[in-house]
Design an enzyme around this catalytic site. Structure first.
Site, PDB file in Angstrom:
ATOM      1  N   GLY A  70      -8.854   3.216   3.432  1.00  0.00           N
ATOM      2  CA  GLY A  70      -8.461   2.349   2.380  1.00  0.00           C
ATOM      3  C   GLY A  70      -9.085   2.582   0.933  1.00  0.00           C
ATOM      4  O   GLY A  70      -9.374   1.430   0.359  1.00  0.00           O
ATOM      5  N   HIS A  89      10.908   1.640   4.837  1.00  0.00           N
ATOM      6  CA  HIS A  89      10.635   2.901   4.324  1.00  0.00           C
ATOM      7  C   HIS A  89      11.835   3.524   3.542  1.00  0.00           C
ATOM      8  O   HIS A  89      11.745   4.594   3.166  1.00  0.00           O
ATOM      9  CB  HIS A  89       9.884   3.857   5.147  1.00  0.00           C
ATOM     10  CG  HIS A  89       8.645   3.347   5.522  1.00  0.00           C
ATOM     11  ND1 HIS A  89       7.726   3.023   4.604  1.00  0.00           N
ATOM     12  CD2 HIS A  89       7.786   3.595   6.661  1.00  0.00           C
ATOM     13  CE1 HIS A  89       6.572   2.910   5.222  1.00  0.00           C
ATOM     14  NE2 HIS A  89       6.578   3.251   6.390  1.00  0.00           N
TER      15      HIS A  89
END
Ligand code: A3P
Length: 317
Positions: free
Chosen positions: A285, A125
């Site tokens: 999702g 990240h």
């Protein structure tokens, strides 16, 4: 020896960390390091990455902003790159975990990463500016994944609320939005994170692939083909005939991954007192779930920030 002699010296990173601006509001306070808000519990693993991580030419780095579909991209990239080694049925993806550059798991610390055989698939990240400058020179490939900020924000807000300590009050959506819009979120400001990789993509298009969650959601098979081409392992005609790209997509689908036993239970150690459940990486999702949470004014507030910060860059959502 006096007891004072036995007191361990404060490490360099402890010293640095204690001097950094610190701010609370999310599940844990964050510190501002080189223009990014980071988890202080991770900093001792983040700071050395720039100096000690040695990228290899055949590395693949999967760089993502949190909540933009890291889990999905990791699954897709792993399945595409190892398809020669593993039959898709009973694929080890179904049990595997992939090292993160900055996460201190046994396989994921820098020494463990150094010992990994090539070609390595590494997730992070971290913004580009916290990776070693040699990433560009090494010729390794980087896939960057971002997401419509309203969906990434809603996903993060849910995640942060699940992560907070028992008994502490929930983080209100309004407060969360203000912090997010100020750029105060883990690895934020999110727009700086996106822009660093966006500019790198323009400078090195052969080595940097820039993706959005929505693109994968709207045509996952095409994205899987793009990934395979980018990793220099394009699908053969025979694989196309056998429907391998479609099978990769099915194997990595939300329904499939979230239904796996090892993703339903268990925790991902975070290297500090916060423990994150694996199931927390699977919520809905869906594209556009922000509409179920954000009022019109809230959406406009974030849209305005995005428009302003990305103005002139060519990056739009
Ligand atoms: P939502 O909270 O909107 O459902 P990350 O992996 O970067 O932490 O991102 C998490 C987000 O990706 C969550 O979004 C999660 O549900 C979604 N996600 C995880 N696996 C997915 C998959 N296989 N397909 C699509 N979305 C997925």
């Amino acid at each position: 020896k006096s007891s004072a002699d036995e007191t361990p010296p404060e490490s360099y990173s402890d010293l640095v960390i204690s001097t950094l601006p610190r701010r609370g509001g999310w599940a844990k306070p964050l510190v501002l390091y080189r223009n990014y808000w980071l988890n202080p519990g991770r900093l001792e693993h983040i700071i050395p990455v720039k100096e000690r991580f040695k990228p290899r030419r055949d590395d693949i780095i999967l760089a993502t902003y949190p909540k933009c579909g890291t889990t999905w991209l990791k699954a897709l990239a792993f399945t595409v790159t190892t398809r020669g080694r593993h039959a898709l049925a009973g694929h080890p993806l179904l049990a595997g975990r992939h090292p993160h550059l900055e996460v201190p798991t046994p396989a994921g610390d820098l020494d463990g990463i150094e010992r990994m055989p090539s070609p390595r698939l590494l997730a992070t990240h971290l913004p580009l500016s916290l990776l070693p400058p040699v990433v560009a020179a090494s010729g390794c490939r980087v896939v960057y994944l971002c997401r419509q900020p309203k969906d990434a924000f809603v996903s993060w807000w849910h995640f942060a609320n699940q992560m907070r300590r028992k008994g502490s009050p929930p983080i209100k959506l309004d407060d969360a939005l203000s912090m997010y819009c100020e750029g105060f979120s883990p690895f934020g400001p999110f727009w700086e994170h996106h822009l660093e990789y966006w500019k790198e993509k323009s400078a090195r298009p052969e080595q940097v692939l820039f993706l959005k969650y929505e693109e994968i959601a709207s045509d996952p098979v095409e994205v899987v083909r793009t990934l395979a081409g980018f990793f220099a392992v394009p699908f053969t005609e025979e694989e196309e005939r056998r429907g391998v790209p479609e099978e990769v997509v099915r194997l990595c689908s939300f329904e499939m991954l979230s239904g796996l036993e090892h993703n339903k239970g268990g925790d991902v150690a975070r290297g500090d007192s916060i423990v994150v459940g694996r199931s927390m990486f699977f919520r809905k999702g869906k594209v556009g779930d922000w509409e179920n949470h954000m009022a019109k004014e809230m959406a406009e507030k974030l849209d305005d920030v995005v428009e302003d910060k990305l103005k002139g860059s060519g990056l739009v959502f």
